[in-house]
Design a protein around this motif. Structure first.
Motif, PDB file in Angstrom:
ATOM      1  N   THR A 128       0.806  -1.220   0.000  1.00 61.86           N
ATOM      2  CA  THR A 128       0.000   0.000   0.000  1.00 61.86           C
ATOM      3  C   THR A 128       0.840   1.271   0.000  1.00 61.86           C
ATOM      4  N   ASN A 129       2.128   1.133   0.346  1.00 58.13           N
ATOM      5  CA  ASN A 129       3.028   2.273   0.519  1.00 58.13           C
ATOM      6  C   ASN A 129       2.666   3.118   1.742  1.00 58.13           C
ATOM      7  N   LEU A 145      13.517   6.332  -6.151  1.00 57.57           N
ATOM      8  CA  LEU A 145      14.393   5.848  -7.221  1.00 57.57           C
ATOM      9  C   LEU A 145      14.092   4.409  -7.616  1.00 57.57           C
ATOM     10  N   VAL A 146      13.606   3.579  -6.683  1.00 60.62           N
ATOM     11  CA  VAL A 146      13.273   2.193  -7.037  1.00 60.62           C
ATOM     12  C   VAL A 146      11.807   2.038  -7.412  1.00 60.62           C
ATOM     13  N   GLY A 147      11.064   3.149  -7.490  1.00 63.40           N
ATOM     14  CA  GLY A 147       9.719   3.105  -8.036  1.00 63.40           C
ATOM     15  C   GLY A 147       8.573   3.287  -7.079  1.00 63.40           C
ATOM     16  N   PHE A 148       8.840   3.604  -5.802  1.00 63.33           N
ATOM     17  CA  PHE A 148       7.750   3.812  -4.859  1.00 63.33           C
ATOM     18  C   PHE A 148       7.278   5.268  -4.913  1.00 63.33           C
ATOM     19  N   GLU A 157      -0.446   5.571  -9.635  1.00 64.08           N
ATOM     20  CA  GLU A 157       0.898   5.545  -9.065  1.00 64.08           C
ATOM     21  C   GLU A 157       1.059   4.285  -8.211  1.00 64.08           C
ATOM     22  N   PRO A 158       1.252   3.146  -8.849  1.00 58.95           N
ATOM     23  CA  PRO A 158       1.371   1.890  -8.094  1.00 58.95           C
ATOM     24  C   PRO A 158       2.765   1.720  -7.498  1.00 58.95           C
ATOM     25  N   VAL A 159       2.863   0.808  -6.553  1.00 59.49           N
ATOM     26  CA  VAL A 159       4.170   0.416  -6.044  1.00 59.49           C
ATOM     27  C   VAL A 159       4.785  -0.585  -7.010  1.00 59.49           C
ATOM     28  N   ALA A 166       6.361  -9.492  -1.379  1.00 59.32           N
ATOM     29  CA  ALA A 166       7.641  -9.874  -0.788  1.00 59.32           C
ATOM     30  C   ALA A 166       8.808  -9.373  -1.640  1.00 59.32           C
ATOM     31  N   VAL A 167       8.614  -9.340  -2.948  1.00 56.67           N
ATOM     32  CA  VAL A 167       9.615  -8.742  -3.832  1.00 56.67           C
ATOM     33  C   VAL A 167       9.694  -7.246  -3.559  1.00 56.67           C
ATOM     34  N   GLY A 168       8.528  -6.621  -3.385  1.00 59.00           N
ATOM     35  CA  GLY A 168       8.513  -5.199  -3.051  1.00 59.00           C
ATOM     36  C   GLY A 168       9.239  -4.908  -1.753  1.00 59.00           C
TER      37      GLY A 168
END
Length: 200
Positions: A128-129, A145-148, A157-159, A166-168
């Motif tokens: 959910t961020n 920088l890694v996309g969050f 604007e997804p994570v 778990a990858v996230g």
């Protein structure tokens, strides 16, 4: 990057906790309450074989070097809480200019928690961020920088890896620590012992 990023739920299932600490495996284990440290099997699954997570403390912690500075500490017994998620443990593992970071997974949630320079811990839910704690600008920019996204995850604007949280979580850990965990970090020179720390 997608193919090289571990999915620990795929490897270990839903019950695990890993901590990245800027210190040796021995030092990290002692900070986490382990007094008697012994070699463990190279296969982490066999290191934890026979352990019943419902038995309560003491719990088994396993640690291995990632490089000359960082270590990974793994645990799989959550009945009394994850040792790596203790705020005092994270603040003790952190050092000036280096963070300590922990991710945990259970069937109901997955979170990452980190501590900068022994300050108040911060946390994030990779799916959910949702965030909490006093994020530094460096941490915010590293996650970006890694996309969050800076705010809650939305369709616009997804994570990263929304279907593989778990990858996230490991992407969050990479952003915070600079360490990208690989399969070879999970096999090899494991040492460990029992820690009687319980949830606060």
């Amino acid at each position: 990057m997608r193919n090289r990023t571990l999915d620990l739920r795929q490897l270990w299932g839903y019950g695990w906790c890993i901590t990245l600490a800027p210190r040796s495996p021995q030092s990290a284990l002692r900070t986490m309450g382990v007094q008697e440290i012994e070699p463990l099997p190279a296969d982490l699954a066999s290191a934890f074989a026979g352990r019943d997570p419902r038995n309560g403390p003491p719990v088994l912690l396993a640690a291995a070097p990632v490089d000359d500075v960082w270590s990974i500490i793994a645990e799989c017994e959550a009945s009394t809480g994850w040792v790596g998620m203790h705020s005092d443990v994270l603040s003790s593992l952190a050092s000036p200019g280096r963070l300590a970071c922990t991710a945990f997974s259970d069937p109901n949630q997955l979170q990452v928690k980190f501590c900068e320079d022994a300050s108040q811990p911060c946390g994030i839910e990779p799916r959910t961020n949702r965030r909490w704690g006093p994020y530094s600008q460096r941490a915010i920019e590293s996650l970006r920088l890694v996309g969050f996204p800076d705010g809650y995850a939305t369709e616009e604007e997804p994570v990263p890896e929304p279907d593989r949280e778990a990858v996230g979580a490991l992407l969050v850990m990479r952003a915070i620590t600079g360490i990208q965990l690989r399969h070879e970090h999970l096999t090899g020179r494991w040492i460990g012992g029992l820690s009687s720390k319980t949830a606060p």
